[in-house]
Structure formats: structure tokens, C-alpha cells
Design a protein around this motif. Structure first.
Motif, PDB file in Angstrom:
ATOM      1  N   PRO A   1       0.679  -1.026   0.123  1.00  0.00           N
ATOM      2  CA  PRO A   1       0.128   0.328   0.062  1.00  0.00           C
ATOM      3  C   PRO A   1       0.604   1.599  -0.024  1.00  0.00           C
ATOM      4  CG  PRO A   1      -0.012  -1.075   1.973  1.00  0.00           C
ATOM      5  CD  PRO A   1       0.835  -2.202   1.198  1.00  0.00           C
ATOM      6  N   LEU A   2       0.311   1.676  -0.648  1.00  0.00           N
ATOM      7  CA  LEU A   2       1.838   2.868  -0.870  1.00  0.00           C
ATOM      8  C   LEU A   2       0.904   4.888  -1.040  1.00  0.00           C
ATOM      9  CD1 LEU A   2       3.358   2.387  -4.843  1.00  0.00           C
ATOM     10  CD2 LEU A   2       3.541   1.672  -2.227  1.00  0.00           C
TER      11      LEU A   2
ATOM     12  N   PHE B   1       4.820  10.914 -10.012  1.00  0.00           N
ATOM     13  CA  PHE B   1       4.400   9.729  -9.481  1.00  0.00           C
ATOM     14  C   PHE B   1       4.341   8.477 -10.344  1.00  0.00           C
ATOM     15  CE2 PHE B   1       2.192   5.041  -7.180  1.00  0.00           C
ATOM     16  CZ  PHE B   1       4.044   5.010  -7.458  1.00  0.00           C
ATOM     17  N   GLU B   2       3.161   8.477 -11.138  1.00  0.00           N
ATOM     18  CA  GLU B   2       2.158   8.186 -12.120  1.00  0.00           C
ATOM     19  C   GLU B   2       3.752   8.297 -13.526  1.00  0.00           C
ATOM     20  OE1 GLU B   2      -1.456   7.909 -13.322  1.00  0.00           O
ATOM     21  OE2 GLU B   2      -1.931   7.986 -10.751  1.00  0.00           O
ATOM     22  N   LYS B   3       4.498   9.677 -13.758  1.00  0.00           N
ATOM     23  CA  LYS B   3       5.073   9.431 -14.378  1.00  0.00           C
ATOM     24  C   LYS B   3       6.961   8.305 -14.153  1.00  0.00           C
ATOM     25  CE  LYS B   3       3.667  12.921 -16.806  1.00  0.00           C
ATOM     26  NZ  LYS B   3       4.392  15.485 -16.423  1.00  0.00           N
ATOM     27  N   ALA B   4       6.615   8.417 -12.952  1.00  0.00           N
ATOM     28  CA  ALA B   4       7.299   7.921 -12.851  1.00  0.00           C
ATOM     29  C   ALA B   4       8.051   6.370 -12.681  1.00  0.00           C
ATOM     30  CB  ALA B   4       8.349   8.831 -11.262  1.00  0.00           C
TER      31      ALA B   4
ATOM     32  N   GLU C   1      19.263  -2.817 -10.176  1.00  0.00           N
ATOM     33  CA  GLU C   1      17.848  -2.170 -10.345  1.00  0.00           C
ATOM     34  C   GLU C   1      16.931  -2.454  -9.392  1.00  0.00           C
ATOM     35  OE1 GLU C   1      19.733  -5.783 -13.485  1.00  0.00           O
ATOM     36  OE2 GLU C   1      18.867  -5.207 -11.804  1.00  0.00           O
ATOM     37  N   TYR C   2      17.152  -2.423  -8.406  1.00  0.00           N
ATOM     38  CA  TYR C   2      16.129  -2.003  -7.389  1.00  0.00           C
ATOM     39  C   TYR C   2      17.071  -0.818  -7.069  1.00  0.00           C
ATOM     40  CZ  TYR C   2      14.520  -2.103  -2.908  1.00  0.00           C
ATOM     41  OH  TYR C   2      14.066  -1.159  -2.059  1.00  0.00           O
TER      42      TYR C   2
ATOM     43  N   LEU D   1      11.329   5.851  -7.377  1.00  0.00           N
ATOM     44  CA  LEU D   1      10.133   5.884  -6.694  1.00  0.00           C
ATOM     45  C   LEU D   1      10.039   6.011  -4.838  1.00  0.00           C
ATOM     46  CD1 LEU D   1       8.887   2.815  -8.325  1.00  0.00           C
ATOM     47  CD2 LEU D   1       8.198   5.370  -9.456  1.00  0.00           C
ATOM     48  N   HIS D   2      11.608   5.951  -4.219  1.00  0.00           N
ATOM     49  CA  HIS D   2      10.989   6.345  -3.101  1.00  0.00           C
ATOM     50  C   HIS D   2      10.700   7.401  -2.301  1.00  0.00           C
ATOM     51  CE1 HIS D   2      12.614   1.739  -1.460  1.00  0.00           C
ATOM     52  NE2 HIS D   2      11.900   1.878  -2.204  1.00  0.00           N
ATOM     53  N   HIS D   3      11.201   8.705  -3.356  1.00  0.00           N
ATOM     54  CA  HIS D   3      10.615  10.031  -2.902  1.00  0.00           C
ATOM     55  C   HIS D   3       9.741  10.212  -2.848  1.00  0.00           C
ATOM     56  CE1 HIS D   3      12.006  10.552  -6.199  1.00  0.00           C
ATOM     57  NE2 HIS D   3      10.589  11.143  -6.110  1.00  0.00           N
TER      58      HIS D   3
END
Length: 103
Positions: A6-7, A17-20, A70-71, A78-80
Motif C-alpha cells: 500500500p503506497l 509518481f505515475e510518470k516515474a 535494478e532495485y 520512486l522511494h522519495h
């Protein structure tokens, strides 16, 4: 095996976010043991999403993907956005209680 995440995003960051994520999804899709994913946007809560990823095993996710170069790229993309950082859980189907979804 199903990974769920859950984000909850920083307010107002959904479009970015969706673009990233559109860029990042190629990283996860190329990993061994990857079976598929869905990103669901919450209808009631802005800036809330649910990420569902199918893997062959927990090890493919935890050791294969999470310990890969890759992670690190996924993380940078994404993490930011996350506030707070999500709790990721893994699930397996209960065969006697599972039916295919209608198409």
C-alpha cells in the motif's frame, strides 16, 4: 506468490509518481521470477495506491530484486514519493478458497 505494497504518497505528487512508475516498471518486469504487476489508484483517497506484484517466490522478490542494481534504480525513481514508507507483505493463495476472476 503475491507481494502487496500500500503506497501513500506525499500530497499532490500523484501525477509525478505515475510518470516515474511508468519508467520504473520496466526494471521490475525484467527480473527473474517476475510474473506480473498492477498499480491501483484509490478512488476515495487521493495520493493512495496499491501495488500488487506476482513473483515465483519470496526469494525472487527479497533476494533477487531487492539485492539487485535494478532495485537501486527503482529506489531512486520512486522511494522519495512515499510518506510514510510502505510495509510490504507477501501472500499465497488458499487453493480450496480461490476461484479465477471473471474476464
Amino acid at each position: 506468490m503475491l507481494e502487496t505494497a500500500p503506497l501513500q504518497l506525499r500530497p499532490g505528487s500523484s501525477a509525478e509518481f505515475e510518470k516515474a512508475f511508468a519508467q520504473a516498471q520496466a526494471l521490475i518486469a525484467a527480473m527473474p521470477g517476475y510474473r506480473g504487476h498492477e498499480l491501483q489508484r484509490c478512488l476515495e483517497r487521493p495520493d493512495h495506491y496499491l501495488l500488487l506484484v506476482r513473483w515465483d517466490s519470496v526469494a525472487h522478490h527479497e533476494q533477487g530484486f531487492r539485492q539487485s542494481p535494478e532495485y537501486q534504480q527503482w529506489r531512486a525513481l520512486l522511494h522519495h514519493f512515499y510518506e510514510p514508507f510502505p510495509t510490504v507483505l507477501h501472500y499465497e493463495a488458499v487453493p480450496a478458497c480461490t476461484a479465477p476472476l471473471p474476464t
